[in-house]
Structures are given as structure tokens and as C-alpha cells.
Motif scaffolding. Structure first.
Motif, mmCIF file in Angstrom:
data_model
loop_
_atom_site.group_PDB
_atom_site.id
_atom_site.type_symbol
_atom_site.label_atom_id
_atom_site.label_comp_id
_atom_site.label_asym_id
_atom_site.label_seq_id
_atom_site.Cartn_x
_atom_site.Cartn_y
_atom_site.Cartn_z
ATOM 1 N N ASP A 277 0.828 -1.222 0.000
ATOM 2 C CA ASP A 277 0.000 0.000 0.000
ATOM 3 C C ASP A 277 0.855 1.263 0.000
ATOM 4 O O ASP A 277 0.515 2.246 0.653
ATOM 5 C CB ASP A 277 -0.963 0.001 1.193
ATOM 6 C CG ASP A 277 -1.993 -1.107 1.112
ATOM 7 O OD1 ASP A 277 -2.864 -1.161 2.009
ATOM 8 O OD2 ASP A 277 -1.929 -1.916 0.177
ATOM 9 N N THR B 274 -2.879 0.727 -10.759
ATOM 10 C CA THR B 274 -4.341 0.695 -10.898
ATOM 11 C C THR B 274 -5.021 2.049 -10.724
ATOM 12 O O THR B 274 -6.165 2.216 -11.133
ATOM 13 C CB THR B 274 -4.941 -0.222 -9.807
ATOM 14 O OG1 THR B 274 -4.598 0.362 -8.526
ATOM 15 C CG2 THR B 274 -4.406 -1.635 -9.907
ATOM 16 N N ASP C 34 4.116 -4.731 -5.528
ATOM 17 C CA ASP C 34 4.457 -4.330 -6.891
ATOM 18 C C ASP C 34 5.935 -3.974 -6.971
ATOM 19 O O ASP C 34 6.535 -3.535 -5.986
ATOM 20 C CB ASP C 34 3.602 -3.119 -7.317
ATOM 21 C CG ASP C 34 2.112 -3.426 -7.279
ATOM 22 O OD1 ASP C 34 1.736 -4.588 -7.566
ATOM 23 O OD2 ASP C 34 1.333 -2.510 -6.927
ATOM 24 N N ASP D 50 -5.229 -4.806 7.523
ATOM 25 C CA ASP D 50 -6.013 -5.131 6.328
ATOM 26 C C ASP D 50 -6.405 -6.596 6.445
ATOM 27 O O ASP D 50 -5.537 -7.462 6.552
ATOM 28 C CB ASP D 50 -5.138 -4.900 5.090
ATOM 29 C CG ASP D 50 -5.908 -5.076 3.792
ATOM 30 O OD1 ASP D 50 -5.558 -4.379 2.817
ATOM 31 O OD2 ASP D 50 -6.845 -5.889 3.737
HETATM 32 N N1 LIG Z 1 -0.771 -2.993 -5.268
HETATM 33 C C1 LIG Z 1 -2.090 -2.987 -5.867
HETATM 34 C C2 LIG Z 1 -3.085 -3.633 -4.874
HETATM 35 C C3 LIG Z 1 -3.407 -2.736 -3.703
HETATM 36 C C4 LIG Z 1 -4.234 -3.451 -2.624
HETATM 37 C C5 LIG Z 1 -4.730 -2.479 -1.586
HETATM 38 B B1 LIG Z 1 -5.096 -3.110 -0.156
HETATM 39 O O1 LIG Z 1 -3.909 -3.643 0.467
HETATM 40 O O2 LIG Z 1 -5.581 -2.075 0.712
HETATM 41 O O3 LIG Z 1 -6.017 -4.151 -0.281
HETATM 42 C C6 LIG Z 1 -2.062 -3.689 -7.214
HETATM 43 C C7 LIG Z 1 -1.863 -5.158 -7.102
HETATM 44 N N2 LIG Z 1 -1.328 -5.782 -8.325
HETATM 45 C C8 LIG Z 1 -1.727 -5.083 -9.571
HETATM 46 C C9 LIG Z 1 -1.200 -5.819 -10.818
HETATM 47 C C10 LIG Z 1 -1.646 -7.262 -10.822
HETATM 48 C C11 LIG Z 1 -1.288 -7.943 -9.513
HETATM 49 C C12 LIG Z 1 -1.838 -7.180 -8.359
HETATM 50 C C13 LIG Z 1 -2.502 -1.570 -6.190
HETATM 51 O O4 LIG Z 1 -3.607 -1.424 -6.734
HETATM 52 O O5 LIG Z 1 -1.702 -0.654 -5.941
#
Ligand SMILES: N[C@](CCCC[B-](O)(O)O)(CCN1CCCCC1)C(=O)O
Ligand SMILES: [Mn+2]
Ligand SMILES: [Mn+2]
Ligand SMILES: [Mn+2]
Length: 305
Positions: free
Chosen positions: A123, A132, A178, A227
Motif C-alpha cells: 500500500d 491501478t 508491486d 487489512d
Molecule cells: N498494489 C495494488 C493492490 C493494492 C491493494 C490495496 B489493499 O492492500 O488495501 O487491499 C495492485 C496489485 N497488483 C496489480 C497488478 C496485478 C497484480 C496485483 C494496487 O492497486 O496498488
């Protein structure tokens, strides 16, 4: 323990409907009664009301930036009130973007904090690294002094100042980080216990080393941001971004029992419970009941009786 509960029915830090219902589901599972039953004094401050933000067009990749900024400004004020009333603050989410307001509000009332981030994810994406655009994957980047220069001016975020030092953050449960986040973690030298370390050391050693790190200089109030997706999907499937290979129920409870023992817990977030992501009632019930049990562990419940 004197506990103040804030409900934050907010979902715009991500794209899946339903996470806004987490707070009321956790209450309906008996959180207040159970906390009182174990000797806590509990004040429920109710749910925040998040007004619609019109024309909240994406900025770059950032989704719902104005709504997220406004919601967290509101939450920050509410957390400050709970702290000024002398309570340990419990923030029931809602998605993890709410940690921005929860930690900022906590820091406004208690200054230097230790942050324990229990999560499958880091996060810590910045607005420029996020894959995203979902701000629930970015909250820590807005809060850390060392990343201040990486955060652009965003509408409805002018109230926010960074308030946490990288050295004061510890992660437990990481298993879906990531590449850009990994670079940031290494670059800032942030202390992490991924699921590899949990497997290698065992949760008792992880908590021992977590506390050694947090208390290495001055003992500061602890902000636990939990989380629910840190736990294995077999335990808490009703969440937006489940990742295999998570913490067991017992490891989750051990974390909260241990943090309670420090006597330094000052605020806790329980986020990302999403009933719409459960495929059966049992999945929703298991996820919600686990969230409740984690909070009972934060406030004195121990398994020995
Ligand atoms: N790191 C991700 C997931 C964030 C989760 C938020 B939480 O912890 O509050 O639930 C993206 C994850 N990643 C994107 C590419 C495909 C694999 C997963 C993002 O969207 O930044
Ligand atoms: Mn997560
Ligand atoms: Mn998270
Ligand atoms: Mn999530």
C-alpha cells in the motif's frame, strides 16, 4: 481499556462495491457488547457521513481523488476527537485508503507514532507508480516524510501533511508487492516481515523483532493498520484483493494479543471487509467474525482465559 469506535463506510479508494458495509457488519457481529463483556469501556461514535463528490474525474491515473481526499479529511478530524476524549481509536472500514485520515488524525493528536501495517500488500504506491490508480494501494506514500516530494498537489488533499518516518513503519504479511513498491521499501530501508519471514521465523519471533525495531529508540504510541486480506483467504475470503498464502487465524490473533501486551496500542484500523466478495454466507461470517476476534485480541482477550 477505553475504546472509541468510528465507522467509515467508504469504498472509493478502490473499485469493488460492498466494502462500505464492513463497519456495520462488524458491529452487527457484536463488537461493542463483546468488548464490554471483557471489561472495556466503549463509546461508539457512529458512522461518518461521506457526501457525494460531483465531477470527481480521474487525475492522471488517480481514481476518485477528490472523494478520497475529502473522506480522509473528515476521518482525520473524527480520530482527533476520539483521541482527545482519551480513547484508543478503532476505525472500522471501508477500504484501506482510509488509513490516510486515520493515521494523520492520530499523528495530529499524538505526534510521533510507530505504524504496524499488517497486509498482503505494501500500500505504498505513489500517484506516479500506481498500476491501478486505486488509492487503497497508496495510503502510506501520502503519509511518509521521505516520500513527500513524490506526491503532487491533489484537490481536497491540501489539509494533509506527511506525519510518519520510514524508520517507524513495520510490515507483517507481505506477499503481493508491486516492483515499484519493492524499490521504495528497499530505498527507504523500511522494516518488513513478508510471509517468507513469518514462515522462517515463526510469528513469535516476528513479533519479538517487530517490537525490538519499534522500541529501538523511543517507545511511541502504536498505530495498528490491519487489512483483513493479510489473513489467508481460507480465513477471510470476503475481501477485495485476496492473495493465497496468508496468515492463519492463530497468527492474526497472536499479533493482536502481543500488541495489546505492549500497552502502547493507541489506534487500530480494521479495513477491507467486503461482504459482496464472499460467495457464501459462511465466507462473510468467517471474515467478519475474524475481524471482531482480532479487535478483541487488541483489547485484552487472551486465549488462555
Ligand atoms: N498494489 C495494488 C493492490 C493494492 C491493494 C490495496 B489493499 O492492500 O488495501 O487491499 C495492485 C496489485 N497488483 C496489480 C497488478 C496485478 C497484480 C496485483 C494496487 O492497486 O496498488
Ligand atoms: Mn491488502
Ligand atoms: Mn491494505
Ligand atoms: Mn483490499
Amino acid at each position: 481499556h477505553s475504546v472509541g469506535i468510528i465507522g467509515a463506510p467508504f469504498s472509493k479508494g478502490q473499485q469493488r462495491d460492498g466494502v462500505q458495509r464492513g463497519a456495520d457488519l462488524i458491529r452487527a457481529a457484536g463488537l461493542v457488547q463483546k468488548l464490554k463483556g471483557q471489561g472495556c469501556v466503549v463509546k461508539d461514535y457512529g458512522n461518518l457521513t461521506f457526501e457525494e463528490v460531483p465531477n470527481d474525474e480521474p487525475i492522471g491515473r488517480l481514481k476518485s481523488p477528490r472523494a478520497v481526499g475529502r473522506a480522509n479529511e473528515l476521518l482525520s478530524g473524527a480520530v482527533q476527537k476520539v483521541k482527545s476524549d482519551g480513547n484508543t481509536c478503532v476505525m472500522l472500514g471501508g477500504d484501506h485508503s482510509l488509513a490516510i485520515g486515520s493515521i494523520a488524525g492520530h499523528a495530529a493528536s499524538r505526534h510521533e507514532l510507530s505504524v504496524l501495517w499488517v497486509d498482503a500488500h505494501a500500500d505504498i504506491n505513489t500517484p506516479l507508480t500506481t498500476p491501478t490508480g486505486n488509492i487503497h494501494g497508496q495510503p502510506l506514500s501520502y503519509l511518509i516524510h521521505e516520500l513527500h516530494s513524490k506526491i503532487p498537489i491533489i484537490p481536497n488533499f491540501s489539509w494533509l501533511k506527511p506525519c510518519v518516518a520510514a524508520k517507524d513503519i513495520v510490515y507483517i504479511g507481505l506477499r503481493d508487492v508491486d516492483p515499484e513498491e519493492h524499490y521504495i521499501l528497499k530505498y527507504l530501508g523500511i522494516k518488513t516481515f513478508s510471509m517468507t519471514e513469518v514462515d522462517r521465523l515463526g510469528i513469535a519471533k516476528v513479533m519479538e523483532q517487530t517490537c525490538d525495531h519499534m522500541f529501538s529508540k523511543v517507545k511511541k504510541p502504536i498505530h495498528l493498520s490491519f487489512d483483513i486480506d493479510a489473513l489467508d483467504p481460507s480465513v477471510s475470503p470476503a475481501t477485495g484483493t485476496p492473495v493465497a498464502g496468508g496468515l492463519t487465524y492463530r497468527e492474526g490473533i497472536y499479533i493482536t494479543e502481543h500488541i495489546c501486551q505492549t500497552g502502547l496500542l493507541s489506534a487500530v484500523d480494521i479495513v477491507e471487509v467486503n461482504p459482496k466478495q464472499g460467495t457464501t454466507e459462511d465466507e462473510i461470517t468467517s471474515t467478519v467474525n475474524t475481524a471482531v476476534d482480532l479487535l478483541l485480541g487488541c483489547f485484552g482477550r487472551v486465549r488462555e482465559g
